[in-house]
Design a protein around this motif. Structure first.
Motif, mmCIF file in Angstrom:
data_model
loop_
_atom_site.group_PDB
_atom_site.id
_atom_site.type_symbol
_atom_site.label_atom_id
_atom_site.label_comp_id
_atom_site.label_asym_id
_atom_site.label_seq_id
_atom_site.Cartn_x
_atom_site.Cartn_y
_atom_site.Cartn_z
ATOM 1 N N VAL A 27 -2.483 -6.621 16.280
ATOM 2 C CA VAL A 27 -2.831 -7.976 16.714
ATOM 3 C C VAL A 27 -3.033 -8.896 15.511
ATOM 4 N N LEU A 28 -3.833 -8.463 14.537
ATOM 5 C CA LEU A 28 -4.142 -9.332 13.395
ATOM 6 C C LEU A 28 -3.128 -9.217 12.252
ATOM 7 N N GLY A 29 -2.251 -8.230 12.305
ATOM 8 C CA GLY A 29 -1.179 -8.133 11.314
ATOM 9 C C GLY A 29 -1.587 -7.573 9.964
ATOM 10 N N LEU A 30 -2.715 -6.879 9.880
ATOM 11 C CA LEU A 30 -3.134 -6.302 8.601
ATOM 12 C C LEU A 30 -2.378 -5.008 8.330
ATOM 13 N N ALA A 31 -2.279 -4.649 7.057
ATOM 14 C CA ALA A 31 -1.647 -3.393 6.647
ATOM 15 C C ALA A 31 -2.668 -2.581 5.858
ATOM 16 N N PRO A 32 -2.697 -1.266 6.050
ATOM 17 C CA PRO A 32 -3.634 -0.438 5.296
ATOM 18 C C PRO A 32 -3.430 -0.602 3.787
ATOM 19 N N SER A 33 -4.524 -0.581 3.059
ATOM 20 C CA SER A 33 -4.462 -0.717 1.605
ATOM 21 C C SER A 33 -3.976 0.591 0.978
ATOM 22 N N PRO A 34 -2.953 0.511 0.130
ATOM 23 C CA PRO A 34 -2.473 1.719 -0.534
ATOM 24 C C PRO A 34 -3.308 2.101 -1.756
ATOM 25 N N THR A 35 -4.273 1.277 -2.133
ATOM 26 C CA THR A 35 -5.005 1.499 -3.376
ATOM 27 C C THR A 35 -6.320 2.257 -3.204
ATOM 28 N N ARG A 36 -6.751 2.482 -1.965
ATOM 29 C CA ARG A 36 -8.046 3.137 -1.764
ATOM 30 C C ARG A 36 -7.882 4.651 -1.708
ATOM 31 N N PRO A 37 -8.791 5.392 -2.352
ATOM 32 C CA PRO A 37 -8.706 6.857 -2.319
ATOM 33 C C PRO A 37 -9.194 7.404 -0.977
ATOM 34 N N GLU A 38 -8.840 8.658 -0.691
ATOM 35 C CA GLU A 38 -9.332 9.352 0.492
ATOM 36 C C GLU A 38 -10.846 9.502 0.367
ATOM 37 N N MET A 39 -11.569 9.183 1.436
ATOM 38 C CA MET A 39 -13.026 9.169 1.381
ATOM 39 C C MET A 39 -13.667 10.441 1.956
ATOM 40 N N GLY A 40 -12.878 11.306 2.576
ATOM 41 C CA GLY A 40 -13.449 12.516 3.145
ATOM 42 C C GLY A 40 -13.923 12.346 4.580
ATOM 43 N N PHE A 41 -13.693 11.177 5.157
ATOM 44 C CA PHE A 41 -14.011 10.917 6.561
ATOM 45 C C PHE A 41 -13.000 9.914 7.083
ATOM 46 N N ASP A 42 -12.842 9.878 8.416
ATOM 47 C CA ASP A 42 -11.848 8.993 9.019
ATOM 48 C C ASP A 42 -12.194 7.529 8.792
ATOM 49 N N GLY A 43 -11.194 6.772 8.421
ATOM 50 C CA GLY A 43 -11.363 5.341 8.218
ATOM 51 C C GLY A 43 -10.097 4.748 7.633
ATOM 52 N N VAL A 44 -10.106 3.459 7.437
ATOM 53 C CA VAL A 44 -8.967 2.764 6.839
ATOM 54 C C VAL A 44 -9.474 1.500 6.162
ATOM 55 N N TRP A 45 -8.827 1.122 5.064
ATOM 56 C CA TRP A 45 -9.155 -0.089 4.311
ATOM 57 C C TRP A 45 -8.036 -1.104 4.483
ATOM 58 N N TYR A 46 -8.411 -2.378 4.570
ATOM 59 C CA TYR A 46 -7.452 -3.476 4.611
ATOM 60 C C TYR A 46 -7.812 -4.475 3.521
ATOM 61 N N ILE A 48 -7.863 -8.139 2.067
ATOM 62 C CA ILE A 48 -7.817 -9.532 2.527
ATOM 63 C C ILE A 48 -8.197 -10.384 1.325
ATOM 64 N N GLY A 49 -7.192 -10.919 0.654
ATOM 65 C CA GLY A 49 -7.459 -11.635 -0.592
ATOM 66 C C GLY A 49 -8.072 -10.662 -1.591
ATOM 67 N N ALA A 50 -9.146 -11.070 -2.231
ATOM 68 C CA ALA A 50 -9.813 -10.219 -3.209
ATOM 69 C C ALA A 50 -10.811 -9.264 -2.559
ATOM 70 N N ALA A 51 -11.059 -9.419 -1.270
ATOM 71 C CA ALA A 51 -12.031 -8.581 -0.562
ATOM 72 C C ALA A 51 -11.304 -7.606 0.366
ATOM 73 N N GLN A 52 -12.081 -6.776 1.036
ATOM 74 C CA GLN A 52 -11.505 -5.787 1.938
ATOM 75 C C GLN A 52 -12.370 -5.617 3.176
ATOM 76 N N HIS A 76 -21.308 -11.468 12.444
ATOM 77 C CA HIS A 76 -19.858 -11.511 12.450
ATOM 78 C C HIS A 76 -19.325 -11.607 11.029
ATOM 79 N N THR A 77 -18.057 -11.319 10.899
ATOM 80 C CA THR A 77 -17.342 -11.438 9.636
ATOM 81 C C THR A 77 -16.377 -12.598 9.780
ATOM 82 N N ALA A 78 -16.423 -13.545 8.845
ATOM 83 C CA ALA A 78 -15.550 -14.724 8.900
ATOM 84 C C ALA A 78 -14.376 -14.530 7.954
ATOM 85 N N LEU A 79 -13.179 -14.820 8.479
ATOM 86 C CA LEU A 79 -11.950 -14.680 7.704
ATOM 87 C C LEU A 79 -11.113 -15.945 7.833
#
Length: 124
Positions: A27-46, A48-52, A76-79
């Motif tokens: 829906v929002l068109g984000l893509a997972p970040s390829p730069t984040r290491p595996e954290m040892g638990f389920d999740g995903v990073w996106y 967004i500019g300089a933040a994530q 809420h988180t504002a984007l």
């Protein structure tokens, strides 16, 4: 003197990672970040500019029911978003409820499938 200089990331709890990814990516068109290491638990990073945004798969301790209908009255988180009208059209087509900002700005509030509120503001 202490001076906070930038927001680095926001972590949001999601109970069903596949369902959350369908919203954030489909829906929002984000893509997972390829730069984040595996954290040892389920999740995903996106990125967004300089933040994530970091989605963390855990049962949400907050009830989804009983939250304010207008996300601006909840935490809420504002984007910033380019293509604000296209976003509204996409949300309408997907049948995803949102409320317009009461400030008169071109902004809307939407909740992800886990009830996390997002404010999406037209980038100027």
């Amino acid at each position: 003197m202490i001076k906070l200089t930038s927001l680095l990331h926001v972590s949001l709890l999601v109970a069903d990672l596949a369902r959350a990814r369908a919203f954030y990516e489909g829906v929002l068109g984000l893509a997972p970040s390829p730069t984040r290491p595996e954290m040892g638990f389920d999740g995903v990073w996106y990125d967004i500019g300089a933040a994530q945004i970091h989605l963390i798969c855990l049962p949400n301790p907050d009830p989804v029911e009983g939250r304010p209908a207008h996300g601006g009255r909840d935490r809420h988180t504002a984007l910033a978003v380019e293509g604000w009208e296209a976003l509204k059209t996409k949300l309408d087509a997907e049948g995803i409820a949102y409320s317009l900002s009461r400030s008169g700005r071109r902004a809307l509030f939407v909740r992800d499938p886990d009830g996390n509120a997002l404010e999406l503001v037209e980038a100027i």
